[in-house]
Design an enzyme around this catalytic site. Structure first.
Site, PDB file in Angstrom:
ATOM      1  N   GLY A 158       0.703  -0.970  -0.053  1.00 56.96           N
ATOM      2  CA  GLY A 158       0.432  -0.047  -0.189  1.00 56.96           C
ATOM      3  C   GLY A 158       0.867   1.423   0.452  1.00 56.96           C
ATOM      4  O   GLY A 158       2.184   1.803  -0.482  1.00 56.96           O
ATOM      5  N   ILE A 160       2.367   2.953   2.799  1.00 55.58           N
ATOM      6  CA  ILE A 160       4.235   3.040   2.917  1.00 55.58           C
ATOM      7  C   ILE A 160       5.015   1.779   2.734  1.00 55.58           C
ATOM      8  O   ILE A 160       6.228   1.624   1.926  1.00 55.58           O
ATOM      9  CB  ILE A 160       3.880   2.812   4.289  1.00 55.58           C
ATOM     10  CG1 ILE A 160       3.074   3.739   5.215  1.00 55.58           C
ATOM     11  CG2 ILE A 160       5.701   2.283   5.094  1.00 55.58           C
ATOM     12  CD1 ILE A 160       2.679   2.932   6.155  1.00 55.58           C
ATOM     13  N   THR A 238       8.162  -2.667  10.670  1.00 57.80           N
ATOM     14  CA  THR A 238       7.256  -1.207  10.642  1.00 57.80           C
ATOM     15  C   THR A 238       5.893  -1.174  10.752  1.00 57.80           C
ATOM     16  O   THR A 238       5.497  -0.344  11.334  1.00 57.80           O
ATOM     17  CB  THR A 238       8.358   0.053  10.161  1.00 57.80           C
ATOM     18  OG1 THR A 238       7.634  -0.527   8.696  1.00 57.80           O
ATOM     19  CG2 THR A 238       9.260   0.051  10.366  1.00 57.80           C
ATOM     20  N   SER A 239       5.526  -2.750  11.285  1.00 58.95           N
ATOM     21  CA  SER A 239       3.644  -2.446  11.206  1.00 58.95           C
ATOM     22  C   SER A 239       3.259  -2.503  12.390  1.00 58.95           C
ATOM     23  O   SER A 239       3.278  -2.335  13.271  1.00 58.95           O
ATOM     24  CB  SER A 239       3.445  -3.835   9.922  1.00 58.95           C
ATOM     25  OG  SER A 239       3.462  -5.223  10.426  1.00 58.95           O
ATOM     26  N   ARG A 240       2.653  -4.125  12.687  1.00 58.73           N
ATOM     27  CA  ARG A 240       2.581  -3.972  13.978  1.00 58.73           C
ATOM     28  C   ARG A 240       3.095  -5.599  14.737  1.00 58.73           C
ATOM     29  O   ARG A 240       3.306  -6.271  13.601  1.00 58.73           O
ATOM     30  CB  ARG A 240       0.986  -4.713  13.965  1.00 58.73           C
ATOM     31  CG  ARG A 240      -0.368  -3.203  14.572  1.00 58.73           C
ATOM     32  CD  ARG A 240       0.057  -2.262  15.597  1.00 58.73           C
ATOM     33  NE  ARG A 240      -0.594  -1.022  15.403  1.00 58.73           N
ATOM     34  CZ  ARG A 240      -0.576   0.393  14.897  1.00 58.73           C
ATOM     35  NH1 ARG A 240       1.598   0.185  14.113  1.00 58.73           N
ATOM     36  NH2 ARG A 240      -0.708   0.937  15.052  1.00 58.73           N
ATOM     37  N   GLU A 269       3.790  -4.288  23.041  1.00 59.21           N
ATOM     38  CA  GLU A 269       4.606  -3.105  23.717  1.00 59.21           C
ATOM     39  C   GLU A 269       4.056  -2.484  25.515  1.00 59.21           C
ATOM     40  O   GLU A 269       2.755  -2.729  25.561  1.00 59.21           O
ATOM     41  CB  GLU A 269       4.033  -2.506  22.783  1.00 59.21           C
ATOM     42  CG  GLU A 269       4.563  -2.957  21.723  1.00 59.21           C
ATOM     43  CD  GLU A 269       4.356  -1.186  19.994  1.00 59.21           C
ATOM     44  OE1 GLU A 269       3.511  -0.089  20.658  1.00 59.21           O
ATOM     45  OE2 GLU A 269       4.437  -2.127  18.811  1.00 59.21           O
ATOM     46  N   HIS A 287       8.682   1.789  19.330  1.00 58.38           N
ATOM     47  CA  HIS A 287       7.580   2.346  17.660  1.00 58.38           C
ATOM     48  C   HIS A 287       7.932   3.953  17.733  1.00 58.38           C
ATOM     49  O   HIS A 287       7.223   4.555  17.630  1.00 58.38           O
ATOM     50  CB  HIS A 287       6.364   1.761  18.495  1.00 58.38           C
ATOM     51  CG  HIS A 287       5.027   2.025  17.974  1.00 58.38           C
ATOM     52  ND1 HIS A 287       4.548   1.315  18.340  1.00 58.38           N
ATOM     53  CD2 HIS A 287       4.886   2.330  16.681  1.00 58.38           C
ATOM     54  CE1 HIS A 287       3.056   1.343  16.850  1.00 58.38           C
ATOM     55  NE2 HIS A 287       3.557   1.797  15.979  1.00 58.38           N
TER      56      HIS A 287
HETATM   57  C1  DGY Z   1       1.026   4.102  13.498  1.00 60.16           C
HETATM   58  O1  DGY Z   1       0.171   4.705  12.677  1.00 60.16           O
HETATM   59  O2  DGY Z   1       0.312   3.488  12.935  1.00 60.16           O
HETATM   60  C2  DGY Z   1       1.535   3.325  13.512  1.00 60.16           C
HETATM   61  O3  DGY Z   1       1.932   2.982  13.933  1.00 60.16           O
HETATM   62  C3  DGY Z   1       2.365   5.017  14.973  1.00 60.16           C
HETATM   63  O4  DGY Z   1       2.677   5.923  13.991  1.00 60.16           O
END
Ligand code: DGY
Length: 330
Positions: A158, A160, A238-240, A269, A287
């Site tokens: 998508g 990002i 960098t997602s979840r 977290e 994060h």
């Molecule tokens: C989001 O926006 O989902 C990030 O994980 C935090 O900025």
């Protein structure tokens, strides 16, 4: 006793968002603590509010939604909104908004920072120099992985994921992606090839995850996937955190099933999986994917704007459940 403000902000946020809300609604209430509200505090705080600006660390479940009986909108200060029970919000006629678009570049930069830091062992190098144990240039010190010309696999293409791919052009990388629908623009701009997930994990040198957390993506990287990846592969998330089975990841990093990982997000977290922090081949960030001054400012404007639009009777462009308004008064 003065009446409760119609607006609650669940944590102090940077940017103009607070000012925008004050201009529209007068006083707004902001969590006074330097920590998230506990679930009990949150349930008490949302009572009587018409709009809530919340964070990804707030669980907006059925209990909170029931307590927030007067609330018409929850604006999440994040693009991800897996912390909110959207179907329940929709059924109650509550709009949910997020902050898409404004954090794309910042998050893509973070993914690249992690990729490069792991590939070139930047943190280990910094630690060595600071420790005073560095004895000078050595031919075989901290040898890392090449990036140029390698294969980058994007799980999710998508906004990002696409921005991460665009940055890879500078390194002349071969880009693979998996995504439910074909991304023609990404293919045209980056020569990216859409492949099945199992092909991507076997062929990629670097894998960067850009999917939202859903029932489908939860735990999509586990033991089986790490075994299928190249031993030289580096995983960036960098997602979840919950997209990755962290215990399986620790094991894969420890046994050399994969070469390294760069993580910005975690399953639980701020707690880390046992053993993760002891590993040298992982770079761990707190994060901060979207944490630039401009981005966090724009996120606050977008979230505040959604509350203002919703409470003026409109449907914000960044509502993830615009159909919620049809459930009102039912
Ligand atoms: C989001 O926006 O989902 C990030 O994980 C935090 O900025």
């Amino acid at each position: 006793m003065s009446a409760r403000s119609p607006i609650l902000i669940t944590r102090k946020i940077p940017g103009r968002g607070v000012e925008m809300l004050r201009r529209e609604f007068g006083d707004v209430d902001i969590n006074p603590h330097d920590r998230p509200f506990t679930p009990e505090e949150l349930a008490a705080e949302v009572i009587g509010r018409r709009g809530v600006l919340c964070l990804l660390s707030d669980r907006i479940d059925g209990h909170i939604l029931a307590a927030a009986a007067d609330c018409q909108v929850f604006a999440n200060y994040a693009v991800g909104y897996d912390n909110i029970d959207v179907p329940k919000a929709t059924r109650r006629g509550v709009l949910v908004a997020n902050t898409p678009g404004v954090l794309t570049d910042a998050t893509a930069d973070t993914a690249w920072a992690l990729l490069m830091a792991v590939a070139r062992r930047i943190i280990e190098g910094d630690t060595l120099v600071r420790s005073g144990r560095w004895t000078g240039w050595k031919p075989a010190e901290l040898l890392g992985a090449d990036i140029a010309g390698q294969t980058l696999g994007l799980v999710g293409a998508g906004r990002i994921g696409s921005a991460v791919a665009k940055r890879s052009r500078g390194w002349g990388m071969n880009v693979l992606y998996c995504e439910e629908v074909r991304n023609h623009q990404l293919e045209a701009e980056c020569g990216a090839t859409r492949v099945e997930f199992d092909v991507l994990i076997r062929q990629s040198d670097f894998i960067s995850i850009h999917v939202p957390l859903t029932e489908k993506t939860r735990g999509m990287f586990g033991r089986e996937q790490f075994q299928a990846m190249k031993e030289s592969a580096i995983l960036v998330n960098t997602s979840r955190g919950l997209v990755v089975d962290e215990l399986a990841l620790v094991e894969a990093l420890r046994t050399g099933e994969i070469a390294g990982a760069g993580l910005d997000t975690y399953a639980n977290e701020p707690r880390l999986a046992p053993g993760l922090a002891e590993l040298d081949n992982v770079v761990l960030l707190p994060h901060i994917g979207s944490a630039t001054i401009r981005t966090r400012g724009r996120m606050s404007e977008l979230a505040a704007g959604a509350i203002i639009t919703a409470l003026r009777g409109g449907v914000p462009q960044n509502a993830v459940n615009p159909e919620a308004v049809e459930h009102r008064g039912k």
